[in-house]
Motif scaffolding. Structure first.
Motif, PDB file in Angstrom:
ATOM      1  N   SER A 192      55.659  14.073  46.664  1.00  0.00           N
ATOM      2  CA  SER A 192      56.897  14.230  47.417  1.00  0.00           C
ATOM      3  C   SER A 192      57.756  15.311  46.772  1.00  0.00           C
ATOM      4  CB  SER A 192      57.660  12.902  47.451  1.00  0.00           C
ATOM      5  OG  SER A 192      57.933  12.451  46.134  1.00  0.00           O
ATOM      6  N   ALA A 193      58.793  15.744  47.478  1.00  0.00           N
ATOM      7  CA  ALA A 193      59.707  16.758  46.946  1.00  0.00           C
ATOM      8  C   ALA A 193      60.417  16.196  45.720  1.00  0.00           C
ATOM      9  CB  ALA A 193      60.712  17.167  48.014  1.00  0.00           C
ATOM     10  N   SER A 194      60.520  17.002  44.697  1.00  0.00           N
ATOM     11  CA  SER A 194      61.115  16.532  43.450  1.00  0.00           C
ATOM     12  C   SER A 194      61.803  17.684  42.732  1.00  0.00           C
ATOM     13  CB  SER A 194      60.049  15.903  42.548  1.00  0.00           C
ATOM     14  OG  SER A 194      59.053  16.870  42.220  1.00  0.00           O
ATOM     15  N   LYS A 195      62.650  17.305  41.786  1.00  0.00           N
ATOM     16  CA  LYS A 195      63.362  18.268  40.963  1.00  0.00           C
ATOM     17  C   LYS A 195      62.518  18.589  39.739  1.00  0.00           C
ATOM     18  CE  LYS A 195      67.975  18.966  38.988  1.00  0.00           C
ATOM     19  NZ  LYS A 195      69.285  18.311  38.713  1.00  0.00           N
ATOM     20  N   VAL A 196      62.309  19.864  39.465  1.00  0.00           N
ATOM     21  CA  VAL A 196      61.464  20.263  38.341  1.00  0.00           C
ATOM     22  C   VAL A 196      62.264  21.174  37.413  1.00  0.00           C
ATOM     23  CG1 VAL A 196      59.310  20.065  39.625  1.00  0.00           C
ATOM     24  CG2 VAL A 196      60.554  22.234  39.641  1.00  0.00           C
ATOM     25  N   LYS A 197      61.823  21.221  36.166  1.00  0.00           N
ATOM     26  CA  LYS A 197      62.455  22.071  35.162  1.00  0.00           C
ATOM     27  C   LYS A 197      61.527  23.225  34.815  1.00  0.00           C
ATOM     28  CE  LYS A 197      64.685  22.013  30.628  1.00  0.00           C
ATOM     29  NZ  LYS A 197      65.087  21.173  29.471  1.00  0.00           N
ATOM     30  N   LEU A 198      62.088  24.430  34.851  1.00  0.00           N
ATOM     31  CA  LEU A 198      61.325  25.636  34.525  1.00  0.00           C
ATOM     32  C   LEU A 198      61.438  25.900  33.025  1.00  0.00           C
ATOM     33  CD1 LEU A 198      62.543  27.875  37.486  1.00  0.00           C
ATOM     34  CD2 LEU A 198      60.569  26.349  37.413  1.00  0.00           C
ATOM     35  N   THR A 199      60.304  26.010  32.367  1.00  0.00           N
ATOM     36  CA  THR A 199      60.286  26.175  30.912  1.00  0.00           C
ATOM     37  C   THR A 199      59.868  27.580  30.497  1.00  0.00           C
ATOM     38  OG1 THR A 199      58.023  25.311  30.853  1.00  0.00           O
ATOM     39  CG2 THR A 199      59.827  23.738  30.525  1.00  0.00           C
ATOM     40  N   ARG A 200      60.098  28.554  31.372  1.00  0.00           N
ATOM     41  CA  ARG A 200      59.725  29.925  31.031  1.00  0.00           C
ATOM     42  C   ARG A 200      60.657  30.486  29.958  1.00  0.00           C
ATOM     43  NH1 ARG A 200      59.932  30.222  36.742  1.00  0.00           N
ATOM     44  NH2 ARG A 200      57.907  29.829  37.689  1.00  0.00           N
ATOM     45  N   LYS A 201      60.107  31.337  29.124  1.00  0.00           N
ATOM     46  CA  LYS A 201      60.885  31.982  28.076  1.00  0.00           C
ATOM     47  C   LYS A 201      61.615  33.185  28.651  1.00  0.00           C
ATOM     48  CE  LYS A 201      60.453  34.165  23.541  1.00  0.00           C
ATOM     49  NZ  LYS A 201      59.503  34.584  22.471  1.00  0.00           N
ATOM     50  N   CYS A 202      62.924  33.257  28.363  1.00  0.00           N
ATOM     51  CA  CYS A 202      63.740  34.374  28.841  1.00  0.00           C
ATOM     52  C   CYS A 202      64.520  34.925  27.651  1.00  0.00           C
ATOM     53  CB  CYS A 202      64.692  33.920  29.946  1.00  0.00           C
ATOM     54  SG  CYS A 202      65.623  35.271  30.712  1.00  0.00           S
ATOM     55  N   ALA A 203      64.213  36.134  27.252  1.00  0.00           N
ATOM     56  CA  ALA A 203      64.828  36.728  26.073  1.00  0.00           C
ATOM     57  C   ALA A 203      66.159  37.377  26.430  1.00  0.00           C
ATOM     58  CB  ALA A 203      63.896  37.766  25.452  1.00  0.00           C
ATOM     59  N   PHE A 204      67.031  37.523  25.430  1.00  0.00           N
ATOM     60  CA  PHE A 204      68.291  38.231  25.621  1.00  0.00           C
ATOM     61  C   PHE A 204      68.696  38.856  24.298  1.00  0.00           C
ATOM     62  CE2 PHE A 204      69.071  33.782  24.778  1.00  0.00           C
ATOM     63  CZ  PHE A 204      69.985  33.799  23.735  1.00  0.00           C
ATOM     64  N   SER A 205      69.307  40.019  24.376  1.00  0.00           N
ATOM     65  CA  SER A 205      69.727  40.757  23.195  1.00  0.00           C
ATOM     66  C   SER A 205      71.136  40.330  22.797  1.00  0.00           C
ATOM     67  CB  SER A 205      69.681  42.265  23.478  1.00  0.00           C
ATOM     68  OG  SER A 205      70.479  42.569  24.607  1.00  0.00           O
ATOM     69  N   PRO A 206      71.581  40.671  21.576  1.00  0.00           N
ATOM     70  CA  PRO A 206      72.940  40.286  21.155  1.00  0.00           C
ATOM     71  C   PRO A 206      74.034  40.855  22.050  1.00  0.00           C
ATOM     72  CG  PRO A 206      71.621  40.966  19.264  1.00  0.00           C
ATOM     73  CD  PRO A 206      70.813  41.286  20.478  1.00  0.00           C
ATOM     74  N   THR A 207      73.780  41.996  22.674  1.00  0.00           N
ATOM     75  CA  THR A 207      74.762  42.606  23.571  1.00  0.00           C
ATOM     76  C   THR A 207      74.193  42.665  24.984  1.00  0.00           C
ATOM     77  OG1 THR A 207      75.636  43.985  21.782  1.00  0.00           O
ATOM     78  CG2 THR A 207      76.157  44.648  24.023  1.00  0.00           C
ATOM     79  N   PHE A 208      74.960  42.137  25.932  1.00  0.00           N
ATOM     80  CA  PHE A 208      74.536  42.121  27.329  1.00  0.00           C
ATOM     81  C   PHE A 208      75.341  43.173  28.085  1.00  0.00           C
ATOM     82  CE2 PHE A 208      74.467  39.555  31.514  1.00  0.00           C
ATOM     83  CZ  PHE A 208      73.410  40.327  31.974  1.00  0.00           C
ATOM     84  N   ASP A 209      74.659  44.143  28.674  1.00  0.00           N
ATOM     85  CA  ASP A 209      75.285  45.259  29.375  1.00  0.00           C
ATOM     86  C   ASP A 209      75.264  44.980  30.875  1.00  0.00           C
ATOM     87  OD1 ASP A 209      76.321  47.600  30.259  1.00  0.00           O
ATOM     88  OD2 ASP A 209      74.746  48.898  29.448  1.00  0.00           O
ATOM     89  N   LEU A 210      76.446  44.908  31.494  1.00  0.00           N
ATOM     90  CA  LEU A 210      76.553  44.592  32.916  1.00  0.00           C
ATOM     91  C   LEU A 210      76.838  45.832  33.776  1.00  0.00           C
ATOM     92  CD1 LEU A 210      78.481  41.206  33.232  1.00  0.00           C
ATOM     93  CD2 LEU A 210      76.174  41.716  33.985  1.00  0.00           C
ATOM     94  N   PHE A 211      76.680  47.004  33.206  1.00  0.00           N
ATOM     95  CA  PHE A 211      77.043  48.215  33.945  1.00  0.00           C
ATOM     96  C   PHE A 211      76.219  48.350  35.227  1.00  0.00           C
ATOM     97  CE2 PHE A 211      76.877  52.754  34.904  1.00  0.00           C
ATOM     98  CZ  PHE A 211      78.217  53.109  34.806  1.00  0.00           C
TER      99      PHE A 211
END
Length: 403
Positions: A305-324
């Motif tokens: 049946s339809a259920s809620k699942v958790k995604l365990t993928r690795k997502c890296a991020f640097s100390p500075t996040f640039d939103l330009f």
């Protein structure tokens, strides 16, 4: 020795003479004979405690760090203006989601200051939001007044009363919950209790405007549709199993572009649209949600049946996040000015550091004709005469950089 006593205030019985031939001078030694054996220019040393300079017991009792309570340690660190190490929060039954939100919120100076200035309304006009804000104020204060873990029991009770889903039980214990849902709930509560002249403290710190443009993919004649909405959280999608996201910049960019189906006024039926979003403004503090929870559709063949699942993928991020790259064209123009100023400030700081390194190097001495080297003492400037100028401060919303 009596004459030395008069000159140095060191009594005769405390005088110890060193530097004479044969070792330390004894009371039985002939002083004149010993002095006659000294070479011209020889130096002798007097060791002894002068009257009035005797060791005394400390005026205050010495207290060692291990004998201090966590509250006393925190008080001393505050008095010495030393940053207090972050205190921990006890887990009260799968409340790790709540603990992480509390640590993040109470670490923000502006939130902490607003909570300290919050006054609980009278009982007749008090609601659950006011109670929860008051309990959050107590948690923030406790985290600042100790170096050990705290037990926010009253806050948990108020949180579960305000949001009953956090009180859901399973197998005799409290269920795990999503930190993003908890944070959004707390921000909603604080937006109604921490009022400011411009609105509320939450929107002043976390809110940003998102511009969305809808383009019909099935009808080129249909005009573009622009809309604006204020948000407090920026989404970072983690992609799919076939196209996973590996970096925060990739995930945020993916969340700003999606395909939806809606009614087309031109075609008179449902059509496919491309929704492209960009940031019109930037907040002082940016909240990014890693969308780790999703819904798995029902599978008739597998019998699930339809259920809620958790995604365990690795997502890296640097100390500075640039939103330009995520900003609108108008905002990019403003950020370009801020980035140019930031570059000028950094270049000026680098030049000052280089000049300081040159000044610290000892000047190479030039040899005289007679072979002697001339040595000059460095001229030291008193600390109070040194002009200290603060560096030009640039906020994240001036440049698009978030640390």
């Amino acid at each position: 020795k009596m004459k030395v006593w008069t000159l140095t205030q060191v009594p005769a019985d405390r005088q110890k003479w060193m530097g004479f031939p044969g070792g330390m001078l004894k009371d039985s030694d002939d002083l004149l004979a010993k002095a006659a054996k000294l070479k011209p220019g020889a130096k002798v040393m007097l060791v002894g405690t002068a009257e009035g300079a005797e060791l005394k017991a400390p005026a205050e009792k010495v207290v060692f760090e291990e004998d201090l309570s966590p509250e006393e340690k925190a008080k001393i660190l505050k008095e010495k203006k030393i940053e207090i190490p972050p205190a921990g929060i006890k887990n009260l039954g799968n409340t790790c989601y709540m603990n992480s939100c509390l640590q993040c919120l109470t670490y923000i100076p502006e939130v902490r200051q607003s909570l300290e200035g919050y006054t609980l309304p009278p009982a007749e006009s008090r609601d659950i939001d006011a109670v929860l804000t008051s309990q959050l104020r107590g948690v923030a204060q406790n985290l600042r007044d100790t170096t050990e873990s705290i037990v926010p029991l009253q806050f948990v009770v108020a949180l579960r009363q305000r949001f009953p889903r956090f009180a859901e039980m399973q197998n005799g214990g409290y269920m795990q919950q999503d930190a993003d849902e908890c944070l959004r709930g707390l921000l909603t509560v604080l937006s109604s209790t921490l009022k400011t002249q411009s609105g509320n403290k939450v929107d002043d710190l976390f809110s940003f405007r998102l511009k969305s443009t809808l383009k019909c993919l099935e009808c080129d004649e249909e005009a573009l549709q622009d809309s604006y909405e204020d948000q407090r959280v920026l989404i970072c999608h983690l992609g799919t199993q076939t196209e996973p996201v590996s970096h925060i910049h990739q995930g945020v960019s993916l969340s700003l572009k999606e395909h939806i189906e809606k009614n087309s006024p031109t075609l008179g039926r449902n059509a496919q649209y491309e929704k492209t979003s960009c940031l019109e403004t930037l907040p002082p503090y940016l909240v990014v949600q890693f969308a780790r929870f999703g819904y798995k559709a029902a599978h008739e063949w597998a019998g699930t049946s339809a259920s809620k699942v958790k995604l365990t993928r690795k997502c890296a991020f640097s100390p500075t996040f640039d939103l330009f790259d995520c900003a609108s064209d108008e905002l990019k123009k403003k950020l370009s000015v801020g980035r140019l100023k930031k570059k000028e400030v950094e270049d000026a700081q680098l030049e000052r550091e280089r000049q300081a390194m040159k000044d610290d190097k000892p000047a190479s001495s030039s040899a005289k004709k007679d072979g002697d080297a001339e040595m000059k003492d460095a001229e030291a400037k008193p600390a109070e005469d040194v002009e200290m100028k603060p560096a030009d401060a640039l906020d994240e919303y001036d440049t698009g950089y978030y640390e």
